[in-house]
Design a protein around this motif. Structure first.
Motif, PDB file in Angstrom:
ATOM      1  N   ILE A 211       4.852  26.730  18.889  1.00 44.53           N
ATOM      2  CA  ILE A 211       4.496  27.221  20.219  1.00 44.53           C
ATOM      3  C   ILE A 211       4.472  26.030  21.174  1.00 44.53           C
ATOM      4  CG2 ILE A 211       2.698  28.379  21.560  1.00 44.53           C
ATOM      5  CD1 ILE A 211       1.879  29.715  18.863  1.00 44.53           C
ATOM      6  N   PRO A 212       5.198  26.110  22.276  1.00 41.46           N
ATOM      7  CA  PRO A 212       5.238  24.956  23.181  1.00 41.46           C
ATOM      8  C   PRO A 212       3.902  24.772  23.910  1.00 41.46           C
ATOM      9  CG  PRO A 212       6.536  26.771  24.072  1.00 41.46           C
ATOM     10  CD  PRO A 212       6.053  27.196  22.720  1.00 41.46           C
ATOM     11  N   VAL A 213       3.293  23.606  23.697  1.00 43.12           N
ATOM     12  CA  VAL A 213       2.043  23.249  24.358  1.00 43.12           C
ATOM     13  C   VAL A 213       2.151  21.790  24.780  1.00 43.12           C
ATOM     14  CG1 VAL A 213       0.555  24.881  23.152  1.00 43.12           C
ATOM     15  CG2 VAL A 213       0.950  22.646  22.173  1.00 43.12           C
ATOM     16  N   TYR A 214       1.300  21.417  25.723  1.00 42.49           N
ATOM     17  CA  TYR A 214       1.240  20.027  26.164  1.00 42.49           C
ATOM     18  C   TYR A 214       0.253  19.320  25.245  1.00 42.49           C
ATOM     19  CZ  TYR A 214       0.966  16.067  29.350  1.00 42.49           C
ATOM     20  OH  TYR A 214       1.011  14.817  29.897  1.00 42.49           O
ATOM     21  N   TRP A 215       0.772  18.564  24.280  1.00 41.70           N
ATOM     22  CA  TRP A 215      -0.054  18.016  23.209  1.00 41.70           C
ATOM     23  C   TRP A 215      -1.147  17.050  23.660  1.00 41.70           C
ATOM     24  CZ3 TRP A 215      -0.297  12.870  22.192  1.00 41.70           C
ATOM     25  CH2 TRP A 215       0.753  12.068  22.638  1.00 41.70           C
ATOM     26  N   PRO A 216      -0.991  16.269  24.745  1.00 42.52           N
ATOM     27  CA  PRO A 216      -2.107  15.386  25.115  1.00 42.52           C
ATOM     28  C   PRO A 216      -3.397  16.138  25.452  1.00 42.52           C
ATOM     29  CG  PRO A 216      -0.096  14.612  26.155  1.00 42.52           C
ATOM     30  CD  PRO A 216       0.203  15.943  25.542  1.00 42.52           C
ATOM     31  N   ILE A 217      -3.273  17.346  25.993  1.00 43.21           N
ATOM     32  CA  ILE A 217      -4.472  18.139  26.294  1.00 43.21           C
ATOM     33  C   ILE A 217      -5.162  18.549  24.993  1.00 43.21           C
ATOM     34  CG2 ILE A 217      -5.277  20.342  27.227  1.00 43.21           C
ATOM     35  CD1 ILE A 217      -3.196  20.019  29.419  1.00 43.21           C
ATOM     36  N   LEU A 218      -4.384  18.968  23.992  1.00 41.76           N
ATOM     37  CA  LEU A 218      -4.961  19.343  22.706  1.00 41.76           C
ATOM     38  C   LEU A 218      -5.638  18.144  22.041  1.00 41.76           C
ATOM     39  CD1 LEU A 218      -2.251  21.678  21.137  1.00 41.76           C
ATOM     40  CD2 LEU A 218      -4.414  22.318  22.189  1.00 41.76           C
ATOM     41  N   LEU A 219      -4.988  16.994  22.116  1.00 42.54           N
ATOM     42  CA  LEU A 219      -5.568  15.789  21.528  1.00 42.54           C
ATOM     43  C   LEU A 219      -6.871  15.408  22.228  1.00 42.54           C
ATOM     44  CD1 LEU A 219      -5.307  13.456  19.512  1.00 42.54           C
ATOM     45  CD2 LEU A 219      -4.029  12.210  21.267  1.00 42.54           C
ATOM     46  N   PHE A 220      -6.874  15.437  23.543  1.00 38.09           N
ATOM     47  CA  PHE A 220      -8.077  15.113  24.301  1.00 38.09           C
ATOM     48  C   PHE A 220      -9.203  16.099  23.988  1.00 38.09           C
ATOM     49  CE2 PHE A 220     -10.741  15.897  28.045  1.00 38.09           C
ATOM     50  CZ  PHE A 220     -11.336  14.647  28.157  1.00 38.09           C
ATOM     51  N   TYR A 221      -8.863  17.375  23.929  1.00 40.35           N
ATOM     52  CA  TYR A 221      -9.874  18.388  23.652  1.00 40.35           C
ATOM     53  C   TYR A 221     -10.435  18.224  22.247  1.00 40.35           C
ATOM     54  CZ  TYR A 221     -12.261  22.864  23.576  1.00 40.35           C
ATOM     55  OH  TYR A 221     -13.207  23.837  23.476  1.00 40.35           O
ATOM     56  N   TRP A 222      -9.594  17.893  21.262  1.00 38.47           N
ATOM     57  CA  TRP A 222     -10.081  17.685  19.901  1.00 38.47           C
ATOM     58  C   TRP A 222     -11.002  16.466  19.834  1.00 38.47           C
ATOM     59  CZ3 TRP A 222     -10.138  14.018  16.076  1.00 38.47           C
ATOM     60  CH2 TRP A 222     -10.570  14.455  14.835  1.00 38.47           C
ATOM     61  N   ILE A 223     -10.628  15.391  20.497  1.00 38.36           N
ATOM     62  CA  ILE A 223     -11.482  14.192  20.523  1.00 38.36           C
ATOM     63  C   ILE A 223     -12.815  14.518  21.191  1.00 38.36           C
ATOM     64  CG2 ILE A 223     -11.718  11.881  21.510  1.00 38.36           C
ATOM     65  CD1 ILE A 223      -8.692  11.531  21.019  1.00 38.36           C
ATOM     66  N   PHE A 224     -12.773  15.275  22.281  1.00 39.27           N
ATOM     67  CA  PHE A 224     -13.990  15.693  22.974  1.00 39.27           C
ATOM     68  C   PHE A 224     -14.888  16.509  22.042  1.00 39.27           C
ATOM     69  CE2 PHE A 224     -16.197  18.839  25.669  1.00 39.27           C
ATOM     70  CZ  PHE A 224     -16.974  17.967  26.428  1.00 39.27           C
TER      71      PHE A 224
END
Length: 194
Positions: free
Chosen positions: A148-161
């Protein structure tokens, strides 16, 4: 017609026997791998490394990687958490003490008594569930409809958060109720006679 029924019954019996044999071999392997914690986690680490390498090289399946990260964070929290929550244990003990109060009863609670740390999720189950999750994620990365196309930096930031917030809360809980989930840290050690 009776032959086909008998043939399917024999096939069913053979399949059941084969499935039972595979279950026995799987359980034997799990039992033999139990004491080898370092080797088990090394294997899982290499599987995770190969999965991450596949994600980076393929530049896809970031949502699968994010779901794996959330699931493993959930497993890690269960691994760090005691089986009986100290908040609930105190309330239960107070309620039981109020019901059983009477003359001549011996004290049942001592703040200095030894209480072993029992995890909500034991280490072996943590490893087994983590290994299964990495393997399932690796298999899912071969299906294009799951990319599924997603903007991965947002997912990475959210996971770190999420990681920082949940770990901060967990550490505060550990400090408040004075428990150490790791055997080597914070435990009093006694030296033998010299």
């Amino acid at each position: 017609m009776d032959d086909s029924f008998g043939g399917s019954q024999a096939l069913s019996t053979r399949a059941t026997g084969l499935f039972g044999s595979l279950q026995v071999h799987y359980q034997t392997f799990m039992d033999k791998s139990t004491p080898h914690m370092g080797a088990r986690w090394t294997f899982t680490g290499f599987m995770l490394l190969f999965f991450m390498l596949r994600i980076v090289l393929a530049q896809g399946w970031f949502i699968i990687c994010y779901a794996l990260g959330i699931y493993m964070l959930n497993l890690f929290l269960a691994f760090l958490t005691p089986k009986i929550d100290p908040e609930m244990a105190e309330e239960i003990e107070e309620a039981e003490a109020a019901e059983e109060s009477g003359p001549g009863l011996l004290p049942t609670r001592n703040d200095d008594e030894f209480r072993p740390f029992i995890r909500r999720l034991p280490e072996f189950k943590f490893w087994l569930n983590s290994t299964k999750a990495v393997l399932i994620s690796f298999v899912c990365s071969f299906f294009s409809f799951l990319d599924i196309p997603v903007y991965w930096p947002i997912l990475l930031f959210y996971w770190i958060f999420l990681f920082v917030i949940t770990m901060r809360r967990q550490i505060e809980h550990m400090i408040k109720y004075r428990y150490v989930p790791f055997a080597n840290f914070g435990k009093q050690r006694y030296s033998g006679r010299k």
